[in-house]
Design a protein around this motif. Structure first.
Motif, PDB file in Angstrom:
ATOM      1  N   GLN A 249     -20.928  53.572 -14.997  1.00  0.00           N
ATOM      2  CA  GLN A 249     -19.711  54.098 -15.610  1.00  0.00           C
ATOM      3  C   GLN A 249     -19.849  55.554 -16.037  1.00  0.00           C
ATOM      4  OE1 GLN A 249     -18.148  52.420 -19.457  1.00  0.00           O
ATOM      5  NE2 GLN A 249     -16.638  51.517 -18.073  1.00  0.00           N
ATOM      6  N   LEU A 250     -20.946  55.868 -16.739  1.00  0.00           N
ATOM      7  CA  LEU A 250     -21.134  57.234 -17.224  1.00  0.00           C
ATOM      8  C   LEU A 250     -21.266  58.242 -16.084  1.00  0.00           C
ATOM      9  CD1 LEU A 250     -21.444  58.949 -19.817  1.00  0.00           C
ATOM     10  CD2 LEU A 250     -23.914  58.652 -19.597  1.00  0.00           C
ATOM     11  N   PRO A 251     -22.092  57.965 -15.044  1.00  0.00           N
ATOM     12  CA  PRO A 251     -22.139  58.899 -13.917  1.00  0.00           C
ATOM     13  C   PRO A 251     -20.791  59.083 -13.235  1.00  0.00           C
ATOM     14  CG  PRO A 251     -24.019  57.422 -13.853  1.00  0.00           C
ATOM     15  CD  PRO A 251     -23.103  56.909 -14.921  1.00  0.00           C
ATOM     16  N   ALA A 252     -19.981  58.007 -13.159  1.00  0.00           N
ATOM     17  CA  ALA A 252     -18.656  58.106 -12.543  1.00  0.00           C
ATOM     18  C   ALA A 252     -17.755  59.040 -13.361  1.00  0.00           C
ATOM     19  CB  ALA A 252     -18.022  56.725 -12.427  1.00  0.00           C
ATOM     20  N   ILE A 253     -17.799  58.892 -14.680  1.00  0.00           N
ATOM     21  CA  ILE A 253     -17.029  59.780 -15.560  1.00  0.00           C
ATOM     22  C   ILE A 253     -17.519  61.214 -15.404  1.00  0.00           C
ATOM     23  CG2 ILE A 253     -16.530  60.343 -17.978  1.00  0.00           C
ATOM     24  CD1 ILE A 253     -16.716  57.308 -18.557  1.00  0.00           C
ATOM     25  N   GLY A 254     -18.841  61.374 -15.306  1.00  0.00           N
ATOM     26  CA  GLY A 254     -19.427  62.700 -15.122  1.00  0.00           C
ATOM     27  C   GLY A 254     -18.956  63.358 -13.838  1.00  0.00           C
ATOM     28  N   ALA A 255     -18.847  62.571 -12.763  1.00  0.00           N
ATOM     29  CA  ALA A 255     -18.379  63.107 -11.477  1.00  0.00           C
ATOM     30  C   ALA A 255     -16.934  63.587 -11.592  1.00  0.00           C
ATOM     31  CB  ALA A 255     -18.511  62.052 -10.389  1.00  0.00           C
ATOM     32  N   VAL A 256     -16.115  62.830 -12.325  1.00  0.00           N
ATOM     33  CA  VAL A 256     -14.714  63.224 -12.527  1.00  0.00           C
ATOM     34  C   VAL A 256     -14.641  64.508 -13.352  1.00  0.00           C
ATOM     35  CG1 VAL A 256     -12.527  62.565 -13.600  1.00  0.00           C
ATOM     36  CG2 VAL A 256     -13.832  60.871 -12.304  1.00  0.00           C
ATOM     37  N   ILE A 257     -15.449  64.581 -14.417  1.00  0.00           N
ATOM     38  CA  ILE A 257     -15.467  65.781 -15.269  1.00  0.00           C
ATOM     39  C   ILE A 257     -15.913  67.005 -14.461  1.00  0.00           C
ATOM     40  CG2 ILE A 257     -16.622  66.869 -17.238  1.00  0.00           C
ATOM     41  CD1 ILE A 257     -16.689  64.092 -18.556  1.00  0.00           C
ATOM     42  N   TRP A 258     -16.975  66.822 -13.647  1.00  0.00           N
ATOM     43  CA  TRP A 258     -17.462  67.906 -12.788  1.00  0.00           C
ATOM     44  C   TRP A 258     -16.335  68.403 -11.877  1.00  0.00           C
ATOM     45  CZ3 TRP A 258     -21.184  71.293 -11.212  1.00  0.00           C
ATOM     46  CH2 TRP A 258     -21.205  71.690  -9.889  1.00  0.00           C
ATOM     47  N   THR A 259     -15.602  67.485 -11.277  1.00  0.00           N
ATOM     48  CA  THR A 259     -14.515  67.843 -10.364  1.00  0.00           C
ATOM     49  C   THR A 259     -13.397  68.569 -11.097  1.00  0.00           C
ATOM     50  OG1 THR A 259     -15.003  65.882  -9.015  1.00  0.00           O
ATOM     51  CG2 THR A 259     -12.866  66.936  -8.687  1.00  0.00           C
TER      52      THR A 259
ATOM     53  N   LEU B  50     -12.068  52.740  -3.220  1.00  0.00           N
ATOM     54  CA  LEU B  50     -12.322  51.462  -3.882  1.00  0.00           C
ATOM     55  C   LEU B  50     -13.723  51.426  -4.485  1.00  0.00           C
ATOM     56  CD1 LEU B  50     -11.398  48.536  -4.500  1.00  0.00           C
ATOM     57  CD2 LEU B  50     -12.368  47.869  -2.291  1.00  0.00           C
ATOM     58  N   ILE B  51     -14.710  51.894  -3.727  1.00  0.00           N
ATOM     59  CA  ILE B  51     -16.092  51.923  -4.239  1.00  0.00           C
ATOM     60  C   ILE B  51     -16.188  52.855  -5.440  1.00  0.00           C
ATOM     61  CG2 ILE B  51     -18.482  52.564  -3.702  1.00  0.00           C
ATOM     62  CD1 ILE B  51     -17.880  51.778  -0.779  1.00  0.00           C
ATOM     63  N   PHE B  52     -15.546  54.019  -5.339  1.00  0.00           N
ATOM     64  CA  PHE B  52     -15.604  54.968  -6.451  1.00  0.00           C
ATOM     65  C   PHE B  52     -14.971  54.371  -7.708  1.00  0.00           C
ATOM     66  CE2 PHE B  52     -14.292  58.591  -9.015  1.00  0.00           C
ATOM     67  CZ  PHE B  52     -15.447  59.372  -8.993  1.00  0.00           C
ATOM     68  N   LEU B  53     -13.815  53.716  -7.560  1.00  0.00           N
ATOM     69  CA  LEU B  53     -13.152  53.109  -8.714  1.00  0.00           C
ATOM     70  C   LEU B  53     -13.992  51.977  -9.301  1.00  0.00           C
ATOM     71  CD1 LEU B  53      -9.437  52.992  -7.470  1.00  0.00           C
ATOM     72  CD2 LEU B  53     -10.449  54.576  -9.128  1.00  0.00           C
ATOM     73  N   SER B  54     -14.695  51.246  -8.430  1.00  0.00           N
ATOM     74  CA  SER B  54     -15.508  50.129  -8.912  1.00  0.00           C
ATOM     75  C   SER B  54     -16.674  50.599  -9.775  1.00  0.00           C
ATOM     76  CB  SER B  54     -16.039  49.309  -7.726  1.00  0.00           C
ATOM     77  OG  SER B  54     -17.055  50.016  -7.024  1.00  0.00           O
ATOM     78  N   LEU B  55     -17.064  51.854  -9.623  1.00  0.00           N
ATOM     79  CA  LEU B  55     -18.163  52.396 -10.430  1.00  0.00           C
ATOM     80  C   LEU B  55     -17.808  52.423 -11.914  1.00  0.00           C
ATOM     81  CD1 LEU B  55     -19.144  55.384  -8.093  1.00  0.00           C
ATOM     82  CD2 LEU B  55     -20.457  53.297  -8.427  1.00  0.00           C
ATOM     83  N   PHE B  56     -16.510  52.474 -12.230  1.00  0.00           N
ATOM     84  CA  PHE B  56     -16.072  52.519 -13.628  1.00  0.00           C
ATOM     85  C   PHE B  56     -16.135  51.149 -14.296  1.00  0.00           C
ATOM     86  CE2 PHE B  56     -14.135  56.224 -11.690  1.00  0.00           C
ATOM     87  CZ  PHE B  56     -14.308  57.209 -12.655  1.00  0.00           C
TER      88      PHE B  56
ATOM     89  N   ASN C  90     -21.741  58.876  -6.504  1.00  0.00           N
ATOM     90  CA  ASN C  90     -20.446  59.413  -6.945  1.00  0.00           C
ATOM     91  C   ASN C  90     -20.102  60.710  -6.234  1.00  0.00           C
ATOM     92  OD1 ASN C  90     -20.394  57.330  -8.780  1.00  0.00           O
ATOM     93  ND2 ASN C  90     -21.156  58.558 -10.473  1.00  0.00           N
ATOM     94  N   LEU C  91     -21.051  61.650  -6.266  1.00  0.00           N
ATOM     95  CA  LEU C  91     -20.798  62.966  -5.688  1.00  0.00           C
ATOM     96  C   LEU C  91     -20.722  62.897  -4.166  1.00  0.00           C
ATOM     97  CD1 LEU C  91     -23.035  65.108  -8.052  1.00  0.00           C
ATOM     98  CD2 LEU C  91     -20.546  65.166  -7.902  1.00  0.00           C
ATOM     99  N   TYR C  92     -21.552  62.041  -3.564  1.00  0.00           N
ATOM    100  CA  TYR C  92     -21.457  61.841  -2.117  1.00  0.00           C
ATOM    101  C   TYR C  92     -20.047  61.396  -1.740  1.00  0.00           C
ATOM    102  CZ  TYR C  92     -26.142  62.277  -0.033  1.00  0.00           C
ATOM    103  OH  TYR C  92     -27.312  62.750   0.485  1.00  0.00           O
ATOM    104  N   LEU C  93     -19.510  60.432  -2.487  1.00  0.00           N
ATOM    105  CA  LEU C  93     -18.181  59.903  -2.167  1.00  0.00           C
ATOM    106  C   LEU C  93     -17.119  60.993  -2.245  1.00  0.00           C
ATOM    107  CD1 LEU C  93     -18.356  56.458  -4.004  1.00  0.00           C
ATOM    108  CD2 LEU C  93     -18.043  56.799  -1.542  1.00  0.00           C
ATOM    109  N   ILE C  94     -17.216  61.870  -3.234  1.00  0.00           N
ATOM    110  CA  ILE C  94     -16.247  62.961  -3.373  1.00  0.00           C
ATOM    111  C   ILE C  94     -16.319  63.892  -2.169  1.00  0.00           C
ATOM    112  CG2 ILE C  94     -15.686  65.029  -4.713  1.00  0.00           C
ATOM    113  CD1 ILE C  94     -16.486  63.441  -7.225  1.00  0.00           C
TER     114      ILE C  94
END
Length: 484
Positions: free
Chosen positions: A454-464, A442-448, A397-401
């Protein structure tokens, strides 16, 4: 996986993963043989050894296309950072370019995010190491093995880091030899018209390329399984940017950098595509279990009874190497961030031991890595799931950001006066860079869509969001003070 940092730890003024602390010129001490083999092995993730079975079971022979897609976009990504490093190799890394072209707040966010990525890599690799060692010590709790291994590698990191380059060189050889042996075995079996009794179906099977093409479907389990496989393939390819940074640490970066990056497609074809084609020519993809390493299956087939132990040793050394060097890199990143952004909290991390090791930064990273045994204790809880999957998802997640920020940085660079027509230009950038951005999004969205990511993806969004809010608040305060 930060192998290029290996020979630079003795000097506290060195450039650490792109963050130059006090001197703009870092030492460039890696030898050519280190660069070449570490760059080759840098394209080979442990996910190939253990995760190939799961990805093949998800999407069958079309997994080749997943690896090709991610391979192409990662090559384009590396060309963009290579082009910027070629113009200004003194920066040593893409992170500094984010600050230069997107502003200091974007740079600040990317630097801390990248450091957090390295911490999660430490957690993921420590979890992997514990799992591999448990193969030989099944009755020992995973969390206890992880603590022991962390203490061991922590102790090694308190020593002088000059031996890193040589150590990583030999670790790299182990991975490369294992994959070449797999491909060589498949070629011999293929030309030898080899047949065997399939252990899964208990039927007569034959080694043939028709195992790949027979009944081929692009999406045998549906398109979402194919998109889901992109997540796993992406994790196998993350950290490839270190190849560009490794080349930037040589005596002649403008000569080494293009060669190192342009060789990547060939390495992907040989080590990833070649290995997958070898596996699927030996076994029909329906007969490859998701929870078993195809490498173990191949070597067991040719009579190596200790094949499981052999592959376990290969991935253990790979994970151990990754954890050791990532501890090193995360520690130096912490030190560099503390030097670049001094505060009451960060100033303590600039303390250096008599061995020129940022000792407080090492302690801080080590304590955060203890989250691995905590995850192992919590493993199985519905919102955590598998500890390794959870940590590796956070990493992806964080790599993609950070990768996306880098691509937007590159687009700004192309419009700047720094761009050179005679430089190491990215081909068809107006088409390929937006395509790469699209695939990453697309890969980042697919994580949800996946319960384990799902939880790590939400965490990456919250961190951002939180980090961005903090930076915006600081900017408003700064603007208000300037008016006053």
């Amino acid at each position: 996986m930060a192998k290029q940092q290996a020979n630079e730890g003795a000097n506290e003024h060195t450039s650490i993963a792109g963050l130059t602390t006090e001197s703009p010129q870092a030492s460039r001490g890696l030898k050519n043989r280190h660069i070449q083999l570490i760059a080759i092995a840098g394209t080979i993730g442990t996910g190939l050894f253990l995760g190939a079975g799961k990805t093949i079971s998800m999407t069958g022979p079309s997994i080749i296309f997943a690896y090709l897609i991610i391979g192409i976009v990662m090559f384009i990504f590396l060309r963009t950072i290579g082009e910027m490093l070629y113009v200004d190799p003194s920066q040593h890394s893409f992170l500094n370019f984010i600050t230069k072209y997107l502003g200091k707040r974007a740079g600040y966010f990317s630097q801390w995010s990248y450091w957090l990525v390295l911490v999660f890599v430490c957690i993921a690799e420590l979890t992997a190491m514990g799992t591999y060692i448990q193969f030989w010590l099944p009755k020992v709790p995973l969390w206890l093995i992880e603590i022991v291994m962390l203490v061991l590698l922590f102790s090694l990191n308190t020593l002088n880091a000059k031996f890193f380059g040589e150590t990583e060189f030999w670790f790299a050889i182990i991975k490369v030899v294992a994959i070449i042996a797999l491909i060589f075995t498949a070629v011999i079996l293929l030309f030898g018209n080899y047949s065997y009794i399939n252990e899964v179906t208990h039927s007569h099977a034959h080694v043939s390329l028709t195992n790949i093409t027979r009944g081929f479907q692009l999406f045998p389990n549906g398109p979402w399984h194919f998109i889901g496989s992109l997540q796993m393939v992406m994790f196998a390819f993350t950290s490839m940017e270190f190849i560009g940074m490794t080349a930037a640490e040589t005596a002649n970066p403008r000569k080494t950098l293009p060669r190192a990056i342009n060789q990547i497609p060939v390495r992907i074809l040989i080590f990833y595509i070649g290995a997958l084609l070898a596996i699927m020519s030996i076994f029909n993809w329906h007969d490859i279990p998701a929870d078993k390493s195809p490498f173990v299956m191949v070597f067991s087939l040719i009579g190596i009874k200790w094949a499981a132990a052999l592959i376990n040793f290969v991935v253990l050394t790979s994970a151990g190497s990754a954890l050791n060097s990532t501890l090193f890199s995360a520690t130096r990143n912490m030190y560099s961030l503390a030097a670049l952004h001094p505060s009451k909290f960060t100033s303590r991390f600039t303390k250096v031991s008599k061995n020129n090791v940022p000792i407080n930064a090492l302690w801080f990273v080590g304590i955060l890595t203890l989250f691995a045994p905590v995850l192992s204790l919590l493993s199985g809880i519905s919102w955590i799931g598998n500890a390794f999957d959870f940590a590796s998802s956070c990493t992806t997640n964080l790599y993609l950001i950070v990768y996306l920020l880098t691509l937007f940085t590159y687009l700004k660079f192309r419009k700047s006066s720094d761009f050179r027509e005679d430089g190491f230009k990215t081909p068809l950038y107006k088409v390929l860079v937006p395509f790469t951005i699209l695939i990453f999004v697309l890969i980042f969205l697919s994580l949800f869509t996946n319960s384990s990511t799902q939880l790590p993806a939400i965490g990456a969004v919250i961190w951002t969001i939180i980090f961005s809010a903090f930076l915006i608040y600081g900017w408003l305060r700064e603007k208000q003070n300037n008016r006053a």
